[in-house]
Design a protein around this motif. Structure first.
Motif, PDB file in Angstrom:
ATOM      1  N   ARG A  49       0.359  -1.145  -0.392  1.00  0.00           N
ATOM      2  CA  ARG A  49       0.156   0.189  -0.039  1.00  0.00           C
ATOM      3  C   ARG A  49       0.613   1.484   0.057  1.00  0.00           C
ATOM      4  NH1 ARG A  49      -2.598   1.093   5.556  1.00  0.00           N
ATOM      5  NH2 ARG A  49      -0.476   1.445   6.019  1.00  0.00           N
ATOM      6  N   ASP A  50       2.067   1.157   1.167  1.00  0.00           N
ATOM      7  CA  ASP A  50       2.389   2.440   1.030  1.00  0.00           C
ATOM      8  C   ASP A  50       3.539   2.456   0.358  1.00  0.00           C
ATOM      9  OD1 ASP A  50       2.279   2.653   3.288  1.00  0.00           O
ATOM     10  OD2 ASP A  50       3.768   1.829   4.053  1.00  0.00           O
ATOM     11  N   SER A  51       3.966   0.951  -1.358  1.00  0.00           N
ATOM     12  CA  SER A  51       5.201   1.671  -2.207  1.00  0.00           C
ATOM     13  C   SER A  51       3.545   2.477  -3.217  1.00  0.00           C
ATOM     14  CB  SER A  51       4.885   0.285  -2.924  1.00  0.00           C
ATOM     15  OG  SER A  51       6.257  -0.243  -1.356  1.00  0.00           O
ATOM     16  N   ALA A  52       2.785   1.591  -3.280  1.00  0.00           N
ATOM     17  CA  ALA A  52       1.535   1.916  -4.147  1.00  0.00           C
ATOM     18  C   ALA A  52       1.148   4.050  -3.748  1.00  0.00           C
ATOM     19  CB  ALA A  52       0.150   1.550  -4.165  1.00  0.00           C
ATOM     20  N   ILE A  53       0.961   4.764  -3.524  1.00  0.00           N
ATOM     21  CA  ILE A  53       1.309   5.738  -2.452  1.00  0.00           C
ATOM     22  C   ILE A  53       2.211   6.486  -3.198  1.00  0.00           C
ATOM     23  CG2 ILE A  53       0.865   7.296  -0.956  1.00  0.00           C
ATOM     24  CD1 ILE A  53      -1.117   5.094   0.541  1.00  0.00           C
ATOM     25  N   VAL A  54       3.406   6.289  -2.823  1.00  0.00           N
ATOM     26  CA  VAL A  54       4.886   7.096  -3.184  1.00  0.00           C
ATOM     27  C   VAL A  54       4.574   7.002  -4.181  1.00  0.00           C
ATOM     28  CG1 VAL A  54       7.103   6.635  -2.690  1.00  0.00           C
ATOM     29  CG2 VAL A  54       5.819   6.345  -1.222  1.00  0.00           C
ATOM     30  N   LEU A  82       7.162   9.371   8.940  1.00  0.00           N
ATOM     31  CA  LEU A  82       5.176   9.304   8.090  1.00  0.00           C
ATOM     32  C   LEU A  82       5.536   7.538   9.342  1.00  0.00           C
ATOM     33  CD1 LEU A  82       4.328  10.740   5.351  1.00  0.00           C
ATOM     34  CD2 LEU A  82       3.914  11.270   7.163  1.00  0.00           C
ATOM     35  N   PRO A  83       4.187   7.456   9.470  1.00  0.00           N
ATOM     36  CA  PRO A  83       4.919   5.430   9.446  1.00  0.00           C
ATOM     37  C   PRO A  83       4.413   4.538   8.749  1.00  0.00           C
ATOM     38  CG  PRO A  83       2.324   6.290  10.582  1.00  0.00           C
ATOM     39  CD  PRO A  83       2.924   7.551   9.549  1.00  0.00           C
ATOM     40  N   MET A  84       5.267   4.806   8.067  1.00  0.00           N
ATOM     41  CA  MET A  84       5.616   3.447   6.573  1.00  0.00           C
ATOM     42  C   MET A  84       7.213   2.996   6.735  1.00  0.00           C
ATOM     43  SD  MET A  84       5.893   6.886   3.843  1.00  0.00           S
ATOM     44  CE  MET A  84       5.442   5.803   2.128  1.00  0.00           C
TER      45      MET A  84
END
Length: 295
Positions: A39-44, A125-127
């Motif tokens: 999810r975090d990779s997709a957001i970035v 950020l918590p990522m």
């Protein structure tokens, strides 16, 4: 006369009112680490793609430069090196060279994020730390896919064809994109090591030119002198270009001496092995450098 006993009243139980049709409270569990990373990779990656849309010159650079190479090599050098047959031989080398050069976008992008403090913001950020780098490399992989599509269309204009089945062609593009992903991680490491964007722009390309041209991306490696020939035969760019030619069914012009050796005979396996080896080295080193610069 009886003595009165002191009594303490217990607090009354709170009244509850049931609302007809109200849903019971849902307790959500935190996502698994692998899902959080995805999810975090997709957001970035989405953030990086939005940056490209807002600065269209980045996308133009990724697509116009390969087209220039296609036309220059096809019509300027192709006439003296084999004509239409050389153009078929050329395209797999252009594909490989382009995805290797596009690693510079990862280099400059990460260096720019470092200089502008965006990496510092992401660190708070918590990522996952890996997601910051994975998102950058994934967005650049999508840019490489677009560049390959544009070059394939241009290749059909100059005479390039897929002479074998589409299954082999899909495998060829898969090998090239795996190499592109590996080179993006090399670009990420270079960007994290660069002290400024200006240094990153030079460092991202200065080593790619000799690595690309000391190969059989555009010529037969057998024409090179002894030491350079040995380097070219085991160069991953040679193997990826040869894999594309083998799977696309694009032969070399009659004047070209066919390559020899284990790497040439097992070019597809060697290409995949080189890409996986690059990833195995570049990903841990990039994470280590990220921890150092994002403190």
């Amino acid at each position: 006369m009886k003595s009165a006993e002191a009594t303490v009243d217990a607090p009354a139980a709170p009244e509850t009112t049931e609302v007809p049709g109200a849903a019971a409270p849902v307790y959500r569990h935190p996502p698994a680490p692998s899902m959080r990373l995805f999810r975090d990779s997709a957001i970035v990656a989405h953030r990086n793609l939005l940056t490209i849309l807002r600065v269209p010159t980045l996308l133009v650079t990724a697509t116009i430069q390969p087209l220039m190479f296609v036309f220059l090599f096809a019509y300027i050098f192709g006439a003296s090196l084999g004509g239409s047959q050389y153009r078929e031989f050329l395209l797999a080398g252009i594909f490989t060279q382009t995805v290797a050069f596009n690693a510079a976008f990862t280099t400059v992008g990460l260096a720019n994020d470092l200089q502008q403090g965006i990496i510092d913001r992401m660190r708070t950020l918590p990522m996952s730390r890996l997601a910051v780098l994975a998102g950058r490399t994934l967005s650049d992989l999508l840019v490489n896919m677009l560049a390959l599509a544009v070059m394939a269309g241009c290749g059909y204009v100059v005479g390039w064809r897929i002479n074998d089945g589409f299954g082999d062609a899909a495998l060829a593009f898969g090998v090239i994109l795996l190499f592109a992903f590996a080179m993006s991680w090399v670009g990420a490491l270079t960007g994290l090591l660069s002290p400024s964007v200006e240094v990153a722009q030079s460092a991202g390309l200065i080593w790619l030119f000799p690595v690309t041209f000391v190969s059989s991306a555009f010529i037969s490696a057998e024409t090179l002198p002894g030491p350079l020939r040995a380097v070219a035969e085991w160069n991953p760019i040679t193997a990826v270009a040869a894999s594309g030619r083998t799977l696309f069914g694009n032969g070399a012009p009659p004047s070209f001496t066919p390559p020899r050796g284990w790497a040439a005979e097992h070019c597809v396996a060697y290409s995949v092995g080189c890409s996986l080896a690059i990833l195995a080295v570049a990903i841990p080193l990039s994470l280590l450098q990220y921890r150092r610069v994002a403190r």
